[in-house]
Design a protein around this motif. Sequence first.
Motif, PDB file in Angstrom:
ATOM      1  N   ALA A   1      29.885  18.287   1.316  1.00  0.00           N
ATOM      2  CA  ALA A   1      28.939  18.836   2.291  1.00  0.00           C
ATOM      3  C   ALA A   1      29.267  18.361   3.696  1.00  0.00           C
ATOM      4  CB  ALA A   1      27.515  18.436   1.917  1.00  0.00           C
ATOM      5  N   MET A   2      29.632  17.099   3.823  1.00  0.00           N
ATOM      6  CA  MET A   2      29.971  16.543   5.134  1.00  0.00           C
ATOM      7  C   MET A   2      31.206  17.238   5.694  1.00  0.00           C
ATOM      8  SD  MET A   2      32.451  14.254   6.394  1.00  0.00           S
ATOM      9  CE  MET A   2      32.643  13.365   7.916  1.00  0.00           C
ATOM     10  N   VAL A   3      32.224  17.435   4.849  1.00  0.00           N
ATOM     11  CA  VAL A   3      33.465  18.078   5.301  1.00  0.00           C
ATOM     12  C   VAL A   3      33.190  19.508   5.754  1.00  0.00           C
ATOM     13  CG1 VAL A   3      35.732  18.898   4.580  1.00  0.00           C
ATOM     14  CG2 VAL A   3      34.944  16.624   3.882  1.00  0.00           C
ATOM     15  N   LEU A   4      32.474  20.279   4.960  1.00  0.00           N
ATOM     16  CA  LEU A   4      32.206  21.675   5.300  1.00  0.00           C
ATOM     17  C   LEU A   4      31.342  21.794   6.549  1.00  0.00           C
ATOM     18  CD1 LEU A   4      31.642  23.288   1.779  1.00  0.00           C
ATOM     19  CD2 LEU A   4      33.697  23.290   3.191  1.00  0.00           C
ATOM     20  N   SER A   5      30.476  20.811   6.776  1.00  0.00           N
ATOM     21  CA  SER A   5      29.637  20.858   7.977  1.00  0.00           C
ATOM     22  C   SER A   5      30.455  20.676   9.247  1.00  0.00           C
ATOM     23  CB  SER A   5      28.555  19.773   7.905  1.00  0.00           C
ATOM     24  OG  SER A   5      29.125  18.473   8.023  1.00  0.00           O
ATOM     25  N   LYS A   6      31.655  20.134   9.123  1.00  0.00           N
ATOM     26  CA  LYS A   6      32.529  19.920  10.273  1.00  0.00           C
ATOM     27  C   LYS A   6      33.409  21.131  10.574  1.00  0.00           C
ATOM     28  CE  LYS A   6      31.690  15.500  11.240  1.00  0.00           C
ATOM     29  NZ  LYS A   6      31.263  15.022  12.582  1.00  0.00           N
TER      30      LYS A   6
ATOM     31  N   VAL B   1      41.286   6.071  30.882  1.00  0.00           N
ATOM     32  CA  VAL B   1      42.260   6.431  29.858  1.00  0.00           C
ATOM     33  C   VAL B   1      41.523   6.819  28.586  1.00  0.00           C
ATOM     34  CG1 VAL B   1      44.225   5.599  28.529  1.00  0.00           C
ATOM     35  CG2 VAL B   1      43.891   4.815  30.883  1.00  0.00           C
ATOM     36  N   ALA B   2      41.926   7.912  27.996  1.00  0.00           N
ATOM     37  CA  ALA B   2      41.278   8.364  26.768  1.00  0.00           C
ATOM     38  C   ALA B   2      41.521   7.356  25.653  1.00  0.00           C
ATOM     39  CB  ALA B   2      41.840   9.736  26.355  1.00  0.00           C
ATOM     40  N   PRO B   3      40.534   7.110  24.820  1.00  0.00           N
ATOM     41  CA  PRO B   3      40.718   6.145  23.738  1.00  0.00           C
ATOM     42  C   PRO B   3      41.806   6.601  22.782  1.00  0.00           C
ATOM     43  CG  PRO B   3      38.702   7.433  23.415  1.00  0.00           C
ATOM     44  CD  PRO B   3      39.209   7.745  24.800  1.00  0.00           C
ATOM     45  N   GLU B   4      42.601   5.616  22.334  1.00  0.00           N
ATOM     46  CA  GLU B   4      43.685   5.942  21.424  1.00  0.00           C
ATOM     47  C   GLU B   4      43.136   6.177  20.025  1.00  0.00           C
ATOM     48  OE1 GLU B   4      46.604   2.919  21.576  1.00  0.00           O
ATOM     49  OE2 GLU B   4      47.150   3.295  23.670  1.00  0.00           O
ATOM     50  N   GLY B   5      43.891   6.906  19.238  1.00  0.00           N
ATOM     51  CA  GLY B   5      43.483   7.188  17.876  1.00  0.00           C
ATOM     52  C   GLY B   5      44.016   8.529  17.440  1.00  0.00           C
ATOM     53  N   PRO B   6      44.024   8.799  16.134  1.00  0.00           N
ATOM     54  CA  PRO B   6      44.539  10.075  15.638  1.00  0.00           C
ATOM     55  C   PRO B   6      43.669  11.230  16.097  1.00  0.00           C
ATOM     56  CG  PRO B   6      43.437   8.856  13.884  1.00  0.00           C
ATOM     57  CD  PRO B   6      43.533   7.929  15.054  1.00  0.00           C
ATOM     58  N   PRO B   7      44.253  12.407  16.277  1.00  0.00           N
ATOM     59  CA  PRO B   7      43.469  13.570  16.711  1.00  0.00           C
ATOM     60  C   PRO B   7      42.535  14.043  15.605  1.00  0.00           C
ATOM     61  CG  PRO B   7      45.707  14.219  16.127  1.00  0.00           C
ATOM     62  CD  PRO B   7      45.671  12.715  16.083  1.00  0.00           C
ATOM     63  N   PRO B   8      41.505  14.807  15.941  1.00  0.00           N
ATOM     64  CA  PRO B   8      40.595  15.331  14.909  1.00  0.00           C
ATOM     65  C   PRO B   8      41.357  16.163  13.877  1.00  0.00           C
ATOM     66  CG  PRO B   8      39.700  15.670  17.113  1.00  0.00           C
ATOM     67  CD  PRO B   8      41.109  15.210  17.298  1.00  0.00           C
ATOM     68  N   ILE B   9      40.927  16.056  12.634  1.00  0.00           N
ATOM     69  CA  ILE B   9      41.640  16.748  11.561  1.00  0.00           C
ATOM     70  C   ILE B   9      41.065  18.126  11.259  1.00  0.00           C
ATOM     71  CG2 ILE B   9      42.246  14.571  10.468  1.00  0.00           C
ATOM     72  CD1 ILE B   9      40.074  15.163   8.384  1.00  0.00           C
ATOM     73  N   TRP B  10      39.868  18.426  11.790  1.00  0.00           N
ATOM     74  CA  TRP B  10      39.163  19.644  11.385  1.00  0.00           C
ATOM     75  C   TRP B  10      39.926  20.930  11.716  1.00  0.00           C
ATOM     76  CZ3 TRP B  10      36.453  17.227   8.220  1.00  0.00           C
ATOM     77  CH2 TRP B  10      35.879  15.991   8.533  1.00  0.00           C
TER      78      TRP B  10
ATOM     79  N   ARG C   1      42.956  25.863  -1.586  1.00  0.00           N
ATOM     80  CA  ARG C   1      43.544  24.527  -1.636  1.00  0.00           C
ATOM     81  C   ARG C   1      42.509  23.467  -1.245  1.00  0.00           C
ATOM     82  NH1 ARG C   1      48.550  22.157  -1.482  1.00  0.00           N
ATOM     83  NH2 ARG C   1      49.527  24.195  -1.590  1.00  0.00           N
ATOM     84  N   LEU C   2      41.793  23.722  -0.155  1.00  0.00           N
ATOM     85  CA  LEU C   2      40.770  22.768   0.271  1.00  0.00           C
ATOM     86  C   LEU C   2      39.614  22.747  -0.721  1.00  0.00           C
ATOM     87  CD1 LEU C   2      39.749  20.732   2.281  1.00  0.00           C
ATOM     88  CD2 LEU C   2      38.871  22.602   3.695  1.00  0.00           C
ATOM     89  N   GLY C   3      39.263  23.922  -1.241  1.00  0.00           N
ATOM     90  CA  GLY C   3      38.184  23.991  -2.222  1.00  0.00           C
ATOM     91  C   GLY C   3      38.504  23.211  -3.483  1.00  0.00           C
TER      92      GLY C   3
ATOM     93  N   ASN D   1      40.089   9.801   7.086  1.00  0.00           N
ATOM     94  CA  ASN D   1      41.333   9.151   6.677  1.00  0.00           C
ATOM     95  C   ASN D   1      41.759   9.591   5.284  1.00  0.00           C
ATOM     96  OD1 ASN D   1      41.542   7.728   9.080  1.00  0.00           O
ATOM     97  ND2 ASN D   1      40.410   5.955   8.299  1.00  0.00           N
ATOM     98  N   ARG D   2      40.787   9.753   4.398  1.00  0.00           N
ATOM     99  CA  ARG D   2      41.128  10.205   3.039  1.00  0.00           C
ATOM    100  C   ARG D   2      41.676  11.628   3.077  1.00  0.00           C
ATOM    101  NH1 ARG D   2      41.300  10.228  -2.110  1.00  0.00           N
ATOM    102  NH2 ARG D   2      40.160  11.650  -3.461  1.00  0.00           N
ATOM    103  N   LEU D   3      41.039  12.496   3.860  1.00  0.00           N
ATOM    104  CA  LEU D   3      41.529  13.865   3.978  1.00  0.00           C
ATOM    105  C   LEU D   3      42.926  13.899   4.603  1.00  0.00           C
ATOM    106  CD1 LEU D   3      38.266  15.548   5.258  1.00  0.00           C
ATOM    107  CD2 LEU D   3      39.404  16.096   3.113  1.00  0.00           C
ATOM    108  N   ARG D   4      43.133  13.043   5.585  1.00  0.00           N
ATOM    109  CA  ARG D   4      44.427  13.027   6.266  1.00  0.00           C
ATOM    110  C   ARG D   4      45.549  12.621   5.312  1.00  0.00           C
ATOM    111  NH1 ARG D   4      42.790  10.498  10.222  1.00  0.00           N
ATOM    112  NH2 ARG D   4      42.593  12.168  11.755  1.00  0.00           N
ATOM    113  N   THR D   5      45.284  11.630   4.465  1.00  0.00           N
ATOM    114  CA  THR D   5      46.320  11.132   3.558  1.00  0.00           C
ATOM    115  C   THR D   5      46.425  11.949   2.272  1.00  0.00           C
ATOM    116  OG1 THR D   5      44.734   9.555   2.609  1.00  0.00           O
ATOM    117  CG2 THR D   5      46.109   8.795   4.423  1.00  0.00           C
TER     118      THR D   5
END
Length: 337
Positions: free
Chosen positions: A136-141, A103-112, A122-124, A182-186
């Motif tokens: 830098a971490m966000v843009l690398s994703k 069974v695939a692990p539960e959790g929210p889907p990727p936000i990228w 808006r994201l900028g 989580n911060r980006l999601r909220t």
Amino acid sequence: MTTLATLTRAQKAAAILVAMGKPSASRLLKFFKQEELKALIEGARLLRTIPQSDLERIVAEFEAEFTEGAGLLDSADRMDTILNESLSPEEMSAIMGDKRFEVAPEGPPPIWPDLEKLEPARLGAFLAGEHQQTSAMVLSKLSPQAAANVLLTMTKPMRGEIIKRMVTMATIPEAAAKIVENRLRTSVLTETSTKDTSAGQARVASMLNEMDKSQLEDVMQDLEAAGTPDLDGVRARLFAFEDVPQLTQKARVLVFDGLSTELVTLALRGAQAGLAESVLSAIGARSRRMIESELGMGSEGIAAADIAAARKTIVATTIRLSREGAFELPSAQNAAA
């Protein structure tokens, strides 16, 4: 093609189950033992197409009454489908003795993927208020194109700091990545779902861009009279072939550089002199001479629908390049003024 003589008993049983179809086969599978189910799966993996006549002989051997099936079995895919719909993932894992059905692990889907759908500005704007290492971490994703579009909305000093950190970035701890997600999601995606109307504006603009200039102006007047909200956002995405002269020389060169002379010639059929000149001034001298020579022969026999289609292709190319950040549409510049 599989021959009847080469089939094992497990393969014959698998063939009959597949021919029965999912509902009947699913009920029968509950009565098999684990080792029998494993034998069925392994037998099904080796099967190929079974002729109808051979299938009928298999059925006769088992002396059972089945509805006549199609007599086809390509691979183990259909057997896997039946098993997956009949047994739980835990049961399948126990039978097969491997981890294919965990069974695939539960959790929210990727936000990228959702972040890449946002307007770059808006994201900028959000990342501009974050630490450069976080940005830098966000843009690398993100995909290279999406990340580049976001960077272009930032100030030059900020771009430099973020890119410098992206170059030297090591592997990001999973815990830290989850905190940022989580911060980006909220803070970004939740706010976007309630306040961002850019997706609706883009849909309306795409529809309006299919109209000719006169139709477009009439509809925009109707929308203004009706008090349509966020109309400036729609207007910033509008572009018609007649708006080509409002593009900068650099933008026009980018638009027409990759278009064929045949397409440009067709689009300029019946165009006003000023519009034609703005297009011709953006292409090379040799191509210009060829187009002018073709236009000099007149437009007799050229279908209006073909001319309209050529112009729409140029409009679509212009809008695409503007979305990729190559330049701004004249309507966007007017809206910002």
